[in-house]
Design a protein around this motif. Structure first.
Motif, PDB file in Angstrom:
ATOM      1  N   ALA A 265       4.476  10.372  -0.635  1.00 54.85           N
ATOM      2  CA  ALA A 265       3.155   9.820  -0.332  1.00 54.85           C
ATOM      3  C   ALA A 265       2.741   8.686  -1.267  1.00 54.85           C
ATOM      4  N   LYS A 266       3.204   8.701  -2.483  1.00 56.56           N
ATOM      5  CA  LYS A 266       2.809   7.676  -3.460  1.00 56.56           C
ATOM      6  C   LYS A 266       3.706   6.435  -3.404  1.00 56.56           C
ATOM      7  N   GLU A 267       4.708   6.455  -2.554  1.00 53.53           N
ATOM      8  CA  GLU A 267       5.639   5.325  -2.434  1.00 53.53           C
ATOM      9  C   GLU A 267       5.068   4.254  -1.503  1.00 53.53           C
ATOM     10  N   THR A 268       5.438   2.995  -1.766  1.00 54.02           N
ATOM     11  CA  THR A 268       5.022   1.903  -0.892  1.00 54.02           C
ATOM     12  C   THR A 268       5.933   1.854   0.326  1.00 54.02           C
TER      13      THR A 268
ATOM     14  N   GLU B  52       4.890  14.926   1.396  1.00 55.94           N
ATOM     15  CA  GLU B  52       4.008  14.804   0.226  1.00 55.94           C
ATOM     16  C   GLU B  52       4.714  14.144  -0.958  1.00 55.94           C
ATOM     17  N   GLU B  53       6.008  14.423  -1.136  1.00 56.62           N
ATOM     18  CA  GLU B  53       6.744  13.877  -2.272  1.00 56.62           C
ATOM     19  C   GLU B  53       6.967  12.369  -2.156  1.00 56.62           C
TER      20      GLU B  53
ATOM     21  N   GLU C 153       0.227   7.164   1.455  1.00 53.96           N
ATOM     22  CA  GLU C 153      -0.991   7.967   1.410  1.00 53.96           C
ATOM     23  C   GLU C 153      -2.201   7.162   1.888  1.00 53.96           C
ATOM     24  N   ASP C 154      -2.242   5.867   1.537  1.00 57.89           N
ATOM     25  CA  ASP C 154      -3.354   5.004   1.927  1.00 57.89           C
ATOM     26  C   ASP C 154      -3.278   4.547   3.377  1.00 57.89           C
TER      27      ASP C 154
ATOM     28  N   GLN D 257       0.847  -1.188   0.000  1.00 53.78           N
ATOM     29  CA  GLN D 257       0.000   0.000   0.000  1.00 53.78           C
ATOM     30  C   GLN D 257       0.886   1.242   0.000  1.00 53.78           C
ATOM     31  N   THR D 258       0.359   2.320  -0.533  1.00 51.10           N
ATOM     32  CA  THR D 258       1.128   3.562  -0.509  1.00 51.10           C
ATOM     33  C   THR D 258       1.017   4.216   0.862  1.00 51.10           C
TER      34      THR D 258
ATOM     35  N   LYS E  30      -1.897  13.590   8.081  1.00 50.94           N
ATOM     36  CA  LYS E  30      -1.208  14.103   6.895  1.00 50.94           C
ATOM     37  C   LYS E  30      -0.779  15.557   7.080  1.00 50.94           C
TER      38      LYS E  30
ATOM     39  N   TYR F 273       4.989  14.057   7.641  1.00 50.54           N
ATOM     40  CA  TYR F 273       4.383  13.603   6.395  1.00 50.54           C
ATOM     41  C   TYR F 273       5.040  14.337   5.229  1.00 50.54           C
TER      42      TYR F 273
END
Length: 77
Positions: free
Chosen positions: A31-34, A28-29, A13-14, A10-11, A21, A26
């Motif tokens: 957030a999309k990483e697992t 942001e750059e 972000e999830d 899961q990322t 957040k 946190y």
């Protein structure tokens, strides 16, 4: 697939609730990483994102406890 393995895919972000957040930890750059990718970045001594990755991993690992703490204080971080 085990629950632990699914969680690793899961990322960030999830895995982190919305109220957390807003935390300084946190990034942001990232957030999309697992979680797997974040652990690799955190171990890379030459990565400029190493400290941010370590902070977001700590936030992921403590998200449940921190979310409960924030909820008890009336929803303010």
């Amino acid at each position: 697939m085990s629950e632990a393995r699914q969680r690793m895919r899961q990322t960030a972000e999830d895995m982190i609730p919305g109220s957390l957040k807003r935390s300084k930890s946190y990034a942001e750059e990232l957030a999309k990483e697992t979680q797997e990718t974040l652990e690799v970045i955190a171990r890379d001594r030459n990565s400029p994102l190493r400290e941010k990755a370590r902070n977001i991993l700590k936030l992921i690992k403590q998200a449940e406890r921190l979310h409960a703490k924030i909820s008890q204080r009336g929803g303010r971080a």
